[in-house]
Design a protein around this motif. Structure first.
Motif, mmCIF file in Angstrom:
data_model
loop_
_atom_site.group_PDB
_atom_site.id
_atom_site.type_symbol
_atom_site.label_atom_id
_atom_site.label_comp_id
_atom_site.label_asym_id
_atom_site.label_seq_id
_atom_site.Cartn_x
_atom_site.Cartn_y
_atom_site.Cartn_z
ATOM 1 N N TYR A 193 19.351 1.113 -0.708
ATOM 2 C CA TYR A 193 20.085 0.647 0.151
ATOM 3 C C TYR A 193 21.471 0.633 -0.043
ATOM 4 N N ASN A 194 22.349 0.901 0.757
ATOM 5 C CA ASN A 194 23.805 0.543 0.431
ATOM 6 C C ASN A 194 23.989 -0.765 1.058
ATOM 7 N N LEU A 195 25.239 -1.256 0.693
ATOM 8 C CA LEU A 195 25.639 -2.736 1.264
ATOM 9 C C LEU A 195 25.406 -3.094 2.903
ATOM 10 N N GLU A 196 25.379 -1.803 3.547
ATOM 11 C CA GLU A 196 25.239 -2.242 4.849
ATOM 12 C C GLU A 196 23.764 -1.832 5.452
ATOM 13 N N ASN A 197 22.881 -2.071 4.494
ATOM 14 C CA ASN A 197 21.323 -1.952 4.687
ATOM 15 C C ASN A 197 20.983 -0.510 5.244
ATOM 16 N N GLU A 198 21.639 0.402 4.973
ATOM 17 C CA GLU A 198 21.208 1.721 5.399
ATOM 18 C C GLU A 198 20.527 2.350 4.061
ATOM 19 N N ALA A 199 19.269 2.930 4.469
ATOM 20 C CA ALA A 199 18.627 3.597 3.261
ATOM 21 C C ALA A 199 19.541 4.974 2.761
ATOM 22 N N VAL A 200 19.538 4.942 1.514
ATOM 23 C CA VAL A 200 20.366 6.099 1.247
ATOM 24 C C VAL A 200 19.398 7.016 0.256
ATOM 25 N N GLY A 201 18.049 6.675 0.024
ATOM 26 C CA GLY A 201 17.345 7.486 -0.812
ATOM 27 C C GLY A 201 15.966 6.734 -1.271
ATOM 28 N N ARG A 217 7.784 9.089 -20.208
ATOM 29 C CA ARG A 217 8.208 10.103 -19.386
ATOM 30 C C ARG A 217 8.015 9.547 -17.665
ATOM 31 N N LEU A 218 9.073 10.239 -17.045
ATOM 32 C CA LEU A 218 8.836 9.909 -15.538
ATOM 33 C C LEU A 218 8.349 11.020 -14.966
ATOM 34 N N VAL A 219 7.353 10.818 -13.903
ATOM 35 C CA VAL A 219 6.811 11.997 -13.272
ATOM 36 C C VAL A 219 7.307 11.768 -11.820
ATOM 37 N N LEU A 220 7.887 12.676 -11.291
ATOM 38 C CA LEU A 220 8.589 12.446 -10.017
ATOM 39 C C LEU A 220 7.838 13.265 -9.011
ATOM 40 N N TYR A 221 7.201 12.432 -7.999
ATOM 41 C CA TYR A 221 6.477 13.423 -6.830
ATOM 42 C C TYR A 221 7.340 13.443 -5.587
ATOM 43 N N GLN A 222 8.223 12.673 -5.362
ATOM 44 C CA GLN A 222 9.292 12.645 -4.427
ATOM 45 C C GLN A 222 10.553 11.885 -4.880
ATOM 46 N N LEU A 223 11.593 12.499 -4.571
ATOM 47 C CA LEU A 223 12.833 12.110 -4.737
ATOM 48 C C LEU A 223 13.701 12.454 -3.565
ATOM 49 N N GLU A 224 14.228 11.786 -2.656
ATOM 50 C CA GLU A 224 14.755 12.057 -1.570
ATOM 51 C C GLU A 224 16.083 11.338 -1.431
ATOM 52 N N VAL A 225 17.205 11.995 -1.091
ATOM 53 C CA VAL A 225 18.229 11.377 -0.807
ATOM 54 C C VAL A 225 18.389 11.681 0.832
ATOM 55 N N LEU A 226 18.789 10.415 1.354
ATOM 56 C CA LEU A 226 18.743 10.252 2.781
ATOM 57 C C LEU A 226 20.288 10.318 3.323
ATOM 58 N N GLY A 227 20.322 10.349 4.763
ATOM 59 C CA GLY A 227 21.728 10.594 5.536
ATOM 60 C C GLY A 227 23.052 10.126 4.839
ATOM 61 N N GLN A 228 23.004 8.698 4.724
ATOM 62 C CA GLN A 228 24.324 8.095 3.846
ATOM 63 C C GLN A 228 24.403 8.267 2.632
ATOM 64 N N GLY A 229 23.497 8.917 2.089
ATOM 65 C CA GLY A 229 23.393 8.781 0.707
ATOM 66 C C GLY A 229 23.745 10.259 0.109
ATOM 67 N N SER A 230 23.781 10.470 -1.494
ATOM 68 C CA SER A 230 24.425 11.634 -1.828
ATOM 69 C C SER A 230 23.842 11.803 -3.326
ATOM 70 N N VAL A 231 23.588 13.149 -3.545
ATOM 71 C CA VAL A 231 22.820 13.412 -5.069
ATOM 72 C C VAL A 231 23.681 12.853 -5.987
ATOM 73 N N ASP A 232 24.799 12.171 -5.992
ATOM 74 C CA ASP A 232 25.628 11.699 -7.002
ATOM 75 C C ASP A 232 25.016 10.474 -6.975
ATOM 76 N N TYR A 233 24.159 10.068 -6.145
ATOM 77 C CA TYR A 233 23.517 8.513 -6.409
ATOM 78 C C TYR A 233 22.168 8.684 -7.294
ATOM 79 N N ILE A 234 21.864 9.752 -7.655
ATOM 80 C CA ILE A 234 20.465 10.154 -8.417
ATOM 81 C C ILE A 234 20.772 9.284 -9.758
ATOM 82 N N PRO A 235 21.783 9.469 -10.488
ATOM 83 C CA PRO A 235 21.637 8.981 -11.894
ATOM 84 C C PRO A 235 21.529 7.335 -11.550
ATOM 85 N N TYR A 236 22.061 6.746 -10.594
ATOM 86 C CA TYR A 236 21.735 5.333 -10.262
ATOM 87 C C TYR A 236 20.087 4.941 -9.849
#
Length: 283
Positions: A193-201, A217-236
């Motif tokens: 969530y961002n600081l406005e409590n909006e889900a970003v992923g 190893r990490l096995v990813l089954y879902q990794l979703e970026v939501l409306g207020q998010g960005s793929v640039d958040y993925i490293p975080y």
């Protein structure tokens, strides 16, 4: 030829049907008893709905089936159809497909789903003959994610049990069977969530550990970026699990998902490509 349900067969015959059925397949998927039983339970596959074909006393073909309610619709999954090499091209796959569709009809299935390796043109043609249509292109990715967190971003992180994802309005229910929370109850989930409590992923994943206790190893089954998010958040997102270099594998990620392209641009490579196929029952 005789067709029985898995529940009517010995485990020895079922395993023989599976392992012989996938000899020389595109991906090595031989299983022992423990692996097979874990898969049945973990992925919600039903012995009463799954089928084994016999030639006399010899198990020569198998199809595993499961049924769930997804988005209020009864949905089935063909979790693998295999035919012994000596019996391929003899009509057993057609007989199993017809009996499987009869099972779905008795169970009042509304949507039938499966995945097929892209290069398996014969299987895809068979499924299309029985009314399945290609719905999505799916990718398995693998590699070491190369992008590091550079500047900190203020973000709130909530750790959940996988089944809790289903209560969130933004959670995507219609994902490939093996990627849903139902198939990953032993996994882990995080929502960001961002600081406005909006889900970003959010992420649904499993951690695999080495013998020395280090995350392997990490096995990813879902990794979703939501409306207020960005793929640039993925490293975080990934840094919330570990800030050390780690290998990543994805399972059936949609090729059309911007996250998939971002991972490909940052160290991962395609290992397997599949198509997801769907059939609207009673259409």
């Amino acid at each position: 030829m005789e067709i029985k349900t898995v529940s009517q067969c010995t485990l020895e015959d079922v395993l023989k049907a599976w392992n012989k059925g996938f000899e020389g397949y595109f991906v090595q998927i031989t299983m022992d008893e423990e692996m097979f039983l874990n898969r049945l339970v973990g992925e919600g596959l039903s012995p009463k709905l799954s089928l084994v074909a016999f030639d006399g006393n010899e198990p020569v073909g198998i199809v595993l089936n499961g049924v769930r309610h997804l988005n209020g619709r009864k949905t089935s999954w063909n979790g693998g159809t295999g035919i012994s090499s000596d019996y391929r091209g003899t009509g057993i796959s057609r007989a199993l497909m017809e009996e499987t569709l009869a099972v779905y009809a008795r169970e009042s299935v509304e949507i039938a789903t499966l995945e097929a390796i892209t290069g398996n043109s014969k299987a895809i043609a068979l499924y299309e003959k029985y009314g399945y249509r290609i719905a999505n292109r799916l990718l398995f990715l693998s590699g070491e994610f190369k992008t590091k967190v550079t500047e900190p971003i203020q973000m709130q992180i909530e750790t959940l049990h996988p089944e809790q994802l289903s209560n969130l309005s933004f959670y995507q229910q219609e994902v490939p069977w093996q990627c849903s929370w139902h198939s990953n109850k032993q996994g882990q989930a995080k929502v960001f969530y961002n600081l406005e409590n909006e889900a970003v992923g959010y992420m649904l994943y499993r951690s695999q550990w080495a013998k020395d206790g280090q995350l392997e190893r990490l096995v990813l089954y879902q990794l979703e970026v939501l409306g207020q998010g960005s793929v640039d958040y993925i490293p975080y997102f990934l840094d919330s699990i570990t800030n050390q270099p780690v290998k990543i594998a994805t399972v059936n990620f949609l090729a059309s998902n911007p996250v998939t392209n971002y991972l490909l641009e940052n160290g991962l490579e395609v290992t397997t490509e599949q198509v997801q196929m769907k059939k609207i029952m009673n259409e």
